[in-house]
Scaffold this motif. Structure first.
Motif, PDB file in Angstrom:
ATOM      1  N   TYR A 250       6.988  42.181  72.187  1.00  0.00           N
ATOM      2  CA  TYR A 250       7.024  42.770  70.854  1.00  0.00           C
ATOM      3  C   TYR A 250       5.647  42.719  70.209  1.00  0.00           C
ATOM      4  O   TYR A 250       5.191  43.694  69.610  1.00  0.00           O
ATOM      5  CB  TYR A 250       8.055  42.045  69.992  1.00  0.00           C
ATOM      6  N   ASN A 251       4.958  41.573  70.300  1.00  0.00           N
ATOM      7  CA  ASN A 251       3.628  41.441  69.710  1.00  0.00           C
ATOM      8  C   ASN A 251       2.633  42.404  70.341  1.00  0.00           C
ATOM      9  O   ASN A 251       1.785  42.976  69.650  1.00  0.00           O
ATOM     10  CB  ASN A 251       3.127  40.004  69.836  1.00  0.00           C
TER      11      ASN A 251
ATOM     12  N   ILE B 237      10.266  38.110  75.310  1.00  0.00           N
ATOM     13  CA  ILE B 237      10.580  39.236  74.441  1.00  0.00           C
ATOM     14  C   ILE B 237       9.642  39.259  73.241  1.00  0.00           C
ATOM     15  O   ILE B 237       9.138  40.322  72.845  1.00  0.00           O
ATOM     16  CB  ILE B 237      12.062  39.169  74.003  1.00  0.00           C
ATOM     17  N   SER B 238       9.358  38.099  72.652  1.00  0.00           N
ATOM     18  CA  SER B 238       8.479  38.075  71.479  1.00  0.00           C
ATOM     19  C   SER B 238       7.043  38.439  71.854  1.00  0.00           C
ATOM     20  O   SER B 238       6.353  39.121  71.087  1.00  0.00           O
ATOM     21  CB  SER B 238       8.514  36.707  70.806  1.00  0.00           C
ATOM     22  N   SER B 239       6.572  38.031  73.023  1.00  0.00           N
ATOM     23  CA  SER B 239       5.213  38.400  73.432  1.00  0.00           C
ATOM     24  C   SER B 239       5.131  39.906  73.708  1.00  0.00           C
ATOM     25  O   SER B 239       4.131  40.551  73.373  1.00  0.00           O
ATOM     26  CB  SER B 239       4.753  37.602  74.642  1.00  0.00           C
TER      27      SER B 239
ATOM     28  N   CYS C 155      15.255  30.139  76.093  1.00  0.00           N
ATOM     29  CA  CYS C 155      13.979  29.999  75.381  1.00  0.00           C
ATOM     30  C   CYS C 155      12.872  30.783  76.079  1.00  0.00           C
ATOM     31  O   CYS C 155      12.046  31.428  75.423  1.00  0.00           O
ATOM     32  CB  CYS C 155      13.585  28.527  75.273  1.00  0.00           C
TER      33      CYS C 155
ATOM     34  N   ALA D  20      13.388  34.458  75.352  1.00  0.00           N
ATOM     35  CA  ALA D  20      13.015  34.765  73.970  1.00  0.00           C
ATOM     36  C   ALA D  20      11.494  34.815  73.824  1.00  0.00           C
ATOM     37  O   ALA D  20      10.950  35.681  73.127  1.00  0.00           O
ATOM     38  CB  ALA D  20      13.604  33.727  73.021  1.00  0.00           C
ATOM     39  N   TYR D  21      10.782  33.916  74.492  1.00  0.00           N
ATOM     40  CA  TYR D  21       9.325  33.916  74.453  1.00  0.00           C
ATOM     41  C   TYR D  21       8.768  35.196  75.077  1.00  0.00           C
ATOM     42  O   TYR D  21       7.843  35.803  74.534  1.00  0.00           O
ATOM     43  CB  TYR D  21       8.782  32.691  75.182  1.00  0.00           C
TER      44      TYR D  21
END
Length: 126
Positions: free
Chosen positions: A31-32, A27-29, A21, A24-25
């Motif tokens: 990406y944003n 990686i998403s930050s 988790c 994943a957090y």
């Protein structure tokens, strides 16, 4: 079987899920951040000057039927430019109002043609 031996694999799996988790957090930050940088590069920064003629985007036009109606009204004269993109406009009647600079675009026509009266011929009468 000892109680600690039965609990230990479950704790390991829970720790793996927490690590997954967190990864994943991250990686998403990332990406944003990249998407924001890309989007900000595509934004055009307009420099408006006092005396320019501009067109104003009419976002409320969706209520009226008709595909051929223009969503841009004007032209308006810029009387004052404020910080952070706020622009004061002057219309034909002399009324002044302030709008966001993202809702306007430069009028490319001539100043003389800006106040011409255009004759409208409905298609059902032709």
């Amino acid at each position: 079987m000892d109680w600690n031996e039965a609990v230990e694999p479950r704790l390991n799996r829970l720790n793996e899920i927490d690590e997954f988790c967190l990864k994943a957090y991250d990686i998403s930050s990332l990406y944003n951040k990249k998407m924001k940088k890309y989007h900000d590069q595509k934004i055009e920064k307009h420099k408006f000057l006092v005396g320019d003629l501009v067109l104003l985007f009419n976002s409320r036009l969706r209520l009226f039927p008709g595909k051929l109606k223009s969503k841009w009204t004007g032209p308006f004269l810029i009387t004052k430019v404020f910080q952070h993109g706020v622009v004061e406009l002057d219309d034909k009647e002399g009324a002044r109002f302030m709008v966001n600079g993202q809702r306007i675009k430069i009028y490319l026509g001539h100043e003389e043609s800006a106040h011409e009266v255009v004759e409208v011929y409905p298609l059902d009468e032709v």
